[in-house]
Design an enzyme around this catalytic site. Structure first.
Site, PDB file in Angstrom:
ATOM      1  N   LYS A 125       0.806  -1.216   0.000  1.00 38.73           N
ATOM      2  CA  LYS A 125       0.000   0.000   0.000  1.00 38.73           C
ATOM      3  C   LYS A 125       0.849   1.281   0.000  1.00 38.73           C
ATOM      4  O   LYS A 125       0.457   2.270  -0.618  1.00 38.73           O
ATOM      5  CB  LYS A 125      -1.002   0.007   1.153  1.00 38.73           C
ATOM      6  CG  LYS A 125      -0.471  -0.219   2.540  1.00 38.73           C
ATOM      7  CD  LYS A 125      -1.619  -0.358   3.545  1.00 38.73           C
ATOM      8  CE  LYS A 125      -1.114  -0.632   4.956  1.00 38.73           C
ATOM      9  NZ  LYS A 125      -0.499  -1.987   5.062  1.00 38.73           N
ATOM     10  N   ASN A 148      -1.282   6.787   6.568  1.00 40.14           N
ATOM     11  CA  ASN A 148      -0.385   5.797   7.160  1.00 40.14           C
ATOM     12  C   ASN A 148       1.022   5.844   6.574  1.00 40.14           C
ATOM     13  O   ASN A 148       1.966   5.338   7.169  1.00 40.14           O
ATOM     14  CB  ASN A 148      -0.987   4.397   6.959  1.00 40.14           C
ATOM     15  CG  ASN A 148      -0.325   3.346   7.807  1.00 40.14           C
ATOM     16  OD1 ASN A 148      -0.291   3.442   9.024  1.00 40.14           O
ATOM     17  ND2 ASN A 148       0.216   2.317   7.169  1.00 40.14           N
ATOM     18  N   HIS A 194      -1.688  -8.540  11.688  1.00 38.98           N
ATOM     19  CA  HIS A 194      -2.406  -7.796  12.736  1.00 38.98           C
ATOM     20  C   HIS A 194      -3.563  -8.593  13.339  1.00 38.98           C
ATOM     21  O   HIS A 194      -4.551  -7.998  13.800  1.00 38.98           O
ATOM     22  CB  HIS A 194      -2.933  -6.461  12.193  1.00 38.98           C
ATOM     23  CG  HIS A 194      -1.867  -5.562  11.639  1.00 38.98           C
ATOM     24  ND1 HIS A 194      -0.751  -5.218  12.370  1.00 38.98           N
ATOM     25  CD2 HIS A 194      -1.749  -4.945  10.437  1.00 38.98           C
ATOM     26  CE1 HIS A 194       0.017  -4.424  11.632  1.00 38.98           C
ATOM     27  NE2 HIS A 194      -0.561  -4.254  10.462  1.00 38.98           N
TER      28      HIS A 194
END
Length: 463
Positions: A125, A148, A194
């Site tokens: 990303k 982010n 995660h």
């Protein structure tokens, strides 16, 4: 800065005063909100106070007068258990949101037609976000890039009809942004990551899916089963979908045929650009990233000529298969951002004769998924807490040594690679979080770069 005017006159509680948290507090204050901020770190509390932000222990405030609670994405919302501040907000019936949500509400109120591209995915990303922004800048667009990827979203310039925001979104940020509805939503891929923060892979996938379910156009990578399901679910809801893949496509989108990116419309398929010779976009994973960026650029009416120019001038990202320099026939690669096996796989696929530096704080599954690439490894250099576990996985298949520290690993790997007397790669691709020896992957990667550039005779790149 983007003043958050939609909360003017309201009292807002905030927990987490790191970079994005402090930026959020200042943006809310600038927009006319009364902010009460808190952090477990007294130094951060002091810094916020010095910037004019009211600070207090949120366990002592009257939650009946709090309209919203802003939580830093780094603080657990649900798993392994909610942070105490999130529990207080839930018990008081106060909504819990993050800085991406504040941006979305401000955009809806002040510039609803402003272009907003949001990007997520387990891997790739950051590269895709940076590449989209780079191509759009090559096209002369006013681009604001953040989220982010580094710059807090509320530190950017405000949305306007002439400006495009290109924003990387983590699963933590998406989970705190219920009204996220980008002009173009990009979902690249899904693999386990995660899980400690989301509980299960299914919940993690559902959170990622939220980024595209309200998008004007959903650009979805379809090279894994869960992401293909997301594309199908979007189409079932009537969302406009463009697929991206490293395999040929039947429907609309962009796919990579080797190093050639091919655009597919309802009526034909035509080559758009070639990735041949672009070191910053080496490997099949970057072909998928580039295909996604091209799909976005085409949707925003960027010409193929400009797209090709943007691809060829893209400098790449620090810490992601970054070429640091050469020493004789040895290439040094900084892939510190590879914090899990899936990400490291991309680097192992892209090189041969590898002297591999790995280790740190291991994630679930360790390096077991990488065993098929072990024949490409000349030798491995183990650092950090995962060293013993990884040594057991490498076993007798890969020669390895317990280096302990990055300093020792670089010295040993450089000497061994030079001794080969043939083209080779010294690769830092840890397949681990950095937290046992470094505060983050950036510090780890910067240290590797400094160590490599200190080697006598190195021909540095970008020094």
């Amino acid at each position: 800065m983007i003043p958050v005017t939609t909360f003017a006159g309201k009292t807002v509680a905030l927990f987490g005063l790191g970079g994005s948290g402090l930026a959020t507090a200042l943006a809310l204050k600038e927009g006319g909100a009364h902010v009460i901020a808190c952090d477990d770190n007294p130094a951060r509390m002091a810094e916020a106070g010095a910037r004019g932000i009211e600070t207090d222990d949120l366990r002592k405030v009257d939650w009946s007068r709090i309209s919203s609670f802003i939580l830093s994405p780094g603080v657990p919302l649900t798993h392994p258990e909610p942070h105490w501040s999130a529990r207080l907000a839930r018990d008081a019936g106060v909504e819990i949101i993050g800085d991406i949500e504040l941006f979305c509400r401000e955009r809806a109120a002040t510039a609803p037609n402003a272009l907003f591209v949001a990007i997520t995915g387990t891997n790739g990303k950051s590269t895709t976000t940076a590449l989209i922004a780079h191509i759009l800048r090559e096209a002369g667009r006013d681009v604001q890039m953040g989220g982010n990827i580094g710059t807090a979203i509320l530190s950017l310039d405000p949305p306007s009809d002439e400006r495009i925001h290109v924003i990387e979104c983590s699963s933590f940020q998406i989970d705190l942004a219920p009204s996220l509805a980008p002009t173009i939503g990009v979902h690249l891929n899904l693999s386990p990551d995660h899980i400690d923060r989301h509980g299960t892979i299914e919940l993690y996938a559902a959170i990622k899916e939220r980024l595209v379910t309200k998008a004007g156009l959903a650009v979805v990578g379809v090279d894994d089963a869960m992401s293909r399901a997301i594309a199908e679910a979007c189409e079932a809801k009537g969302i406009n979908v463009a697929r991206v893949s490293i395999e040929p496509l039947d429907g609309k989108g962009v796919f990579a045929d080797g190093e050639t990116l091919v655009g597919v419309t309802a009526t034909d398929a035509a080559p758009i650009a070639s990735l041949s010779g672009i070191g910053s976009l080496r490997g099949a994973h970057n072909a998928q990233n580039a295909a996604a960026a091209v799909a976005v650029a085409l949707a925003l009416n960027v010409s193929p000529e400009t797209i090709r120019a943007g691809l060829h001038t893209f400098p790449g990202l620090s810490h992601r298969m970054e070429e640091v320099g050469r020493l004789d026939e040895v290439l040094f690669i900084n892939d510190s951002k590879a914090t899990n096996a899936d990400s490291t796989e991309k680097a192992l696929k892209s090189f041969g004769d590898i002297f591999w530096i790995l280790g740190g704080k291991a994630k679930e599954g360790g390096i077991e998924p990488l065993t098929s690439y072990f024949p490409k490894i000349r030798k491995a250099y183990l650092i950090g807490a995962a060293a013993d576990e990884f040594a057991r996985t490498l076993g007798s298949d890969v020669p390895h040594v317990h280096s302990g520290t990055l300093e020792t690993a670089v010295m040993q790997a450089a000497a061994d690679a030079q001794a080969l007397g043939a083209p080779a790669v010294v690769l830092l691709s840890p397949a681990c979080a950095s937290y046992d020896q470094f505060p983050n992957y950036e510090v780890r990667g910067n240290h590797f770069r400094d160590l490599v550039r200190a080697l006598p005779g190195l021909e540095a790149k970008g020094a």
